[in-house]
Enzyme design. Structure first.
Site, PDB file in Angstrom:
ATOM      1  N   ARG A  68       2.312  14.331   8.182  1.00 61.88           N
ATOM      2  CA  ARG A  68       2.873  12.999   7.916  1.00 61.88           C
ATOM      3  C   ARG A  68       4.379  13.138   7.813  1.00 61.88           C
ATOM      4  NH1 ARG A  68       4.318  10.169   3.292  1.00 61.88           N
ATOM      5  NH2 ARG A  68       3.984   7.907   3.332  1.00 61.88           N
ATOM      6  N   SER A 109      -6.099   3.501   6.288  1.00 62.80           N
ATOM      7  CA  SER A 109      -5.775   3.146   4.893  1.00 62.80           C
ATOM      8  C   SER A 109      -6.278   1.741   4.624  1.00 62.80           C
ATOM      9  CB  SER A 109      -4.255   3.153   4.684  1.00 62.80           C
ATOM     10  OG  SER A 109      -3.730   4.407   4.956  1.00 62.80           O
ATOM     11  N   LYS A 117       5.459   7.753  -2.027  1.00 60.92           N
ATOM     12  CA  LYS A 117       5.553   6.728  -0.970  1.00 60.92           C
ATOM     13  C   LYS A 117       6.162   5.498  -1.641  1.00 60.92           C
ATOM     14  CE  LYS A 117       2.375   3.730   1.681  1.00 60.92           C
ATOM     15  NZ  LYS A 117       2.637   3.647   3.102  1.00 60.92           N
TER      16      LYS A 117
END
Ligand SMILES: Cc1ncsc1CCOP(=O)(O)O
Ligand SMILES: C=C1C=NC(C)=NC1=N
Ligand SMILES: [Mg+2]
Length: 217
Positions: A47, A118, A147
């Site tokens: 990621r 998600s 995040k």
């Protein structure tokens, strides 16, 4: 190659390490990943996001390097967001968010590779299942600063509520998870836990992964 079976997916989700170059103080994420896999990581997601993230050829090169570490240890390699990169590397799968376009479209592009989505509520979960997801990422179950733009903290018990609503696809919890609160994730009926900081910032990534694996024993 056929779509992954649910029981195999649940086994892969147990200790799901997620990281990019910006998540670790270490200069070599590949070393952190190798140690984490030695400690029991079952799945890895590349990621590469946020300030200072690499892109283009640099991102592809880092992805190749991390994929090689995973392949050596027979740990599947998942790419976050970037479907083109996943196909270029022939990754084992992709993970997308609600803002990353249609999961049905991604399913068409990636064939039978693993598709994670998600989701934050029953409607999003049902849509992801209809679109051909193999697992759902649900969270943030605890507060996290990793995040910036997360939805509200839903708590680990939210996953148990999704089960009550008839959502039985493999689910991995995410958000602020570490060795001390991981037991709550198991109680919340998740099939696995995913972490960035708990492993990427650990003094000893192997020990951190081992501690997280313990919660499933
Ligand atoms: C990518 C993502 N999605 C929801 S929370 C989160 C960040 C998880 O990072 P950490 O494990 O460090 O809390
Ligand atoms: C946002 C995310 C949620 N869940 C998972 C597993 N990965 C992600 N990148
Ligand atoms: Mg995304």
């Amino acid at each position: 190659m056929a779509r992954i079976r649910a029981d195999k997916m649940r086994a892969l989700l147990k200790v799901y390490f997620i990281s990019g170059s910006t998540n670790t103080a270490e200069t070599e994420l590949a070393n952190v990943l190798a140690q984490a896999i030695a400690g029991g990581v079952t799945l890895f997601q590349f990621r590469e996001k946020g300030r200072g993230a690499c892109s283009g050829a640099g991102k592809t090169a880092l992805g190749k390097k991390l994929q090689a570490v995973c392949q050596k240890a027979n740990v599947p390699f998942i790419v976050n967001d970037d479907v083109a990169l996943a196909l270029e590397l022939d990754a084992d799968g992709v993970h997308i968010g609600q803002e990353d376009g249609s999961a049905a479209e991604v399913r068409r592009k990636i064939g039978d590779r693993i598709l994670g989505v998600s989701t934050h509520n029953v409607a999003e979960a049902k849509q992801a299942i209809a679109d051909g997801a193999d697992y759902l990422g649900v969270g943030p179950v605890f507060a996290t600063s990793t995040k910036a733009d997360t939805r509200a903290v839903c708590g680990p018990e939210f996953i148990a509520r999704l089960r009550e609503e008839g959502i039985h696809l493999p689910i991995v919890a995410i958000g602020g998870i570490h060795a001390k609160n991981a037991v709550e994730v198991v109680a919340g009926k998740a099939d696995g836990l995913s972490v960035i900081t708990a492993i990427s910032n650990a003094a000893d990534p192997k020990a951190a992964a081992q501690q997280l694996s313990q919660v499933w024993k």
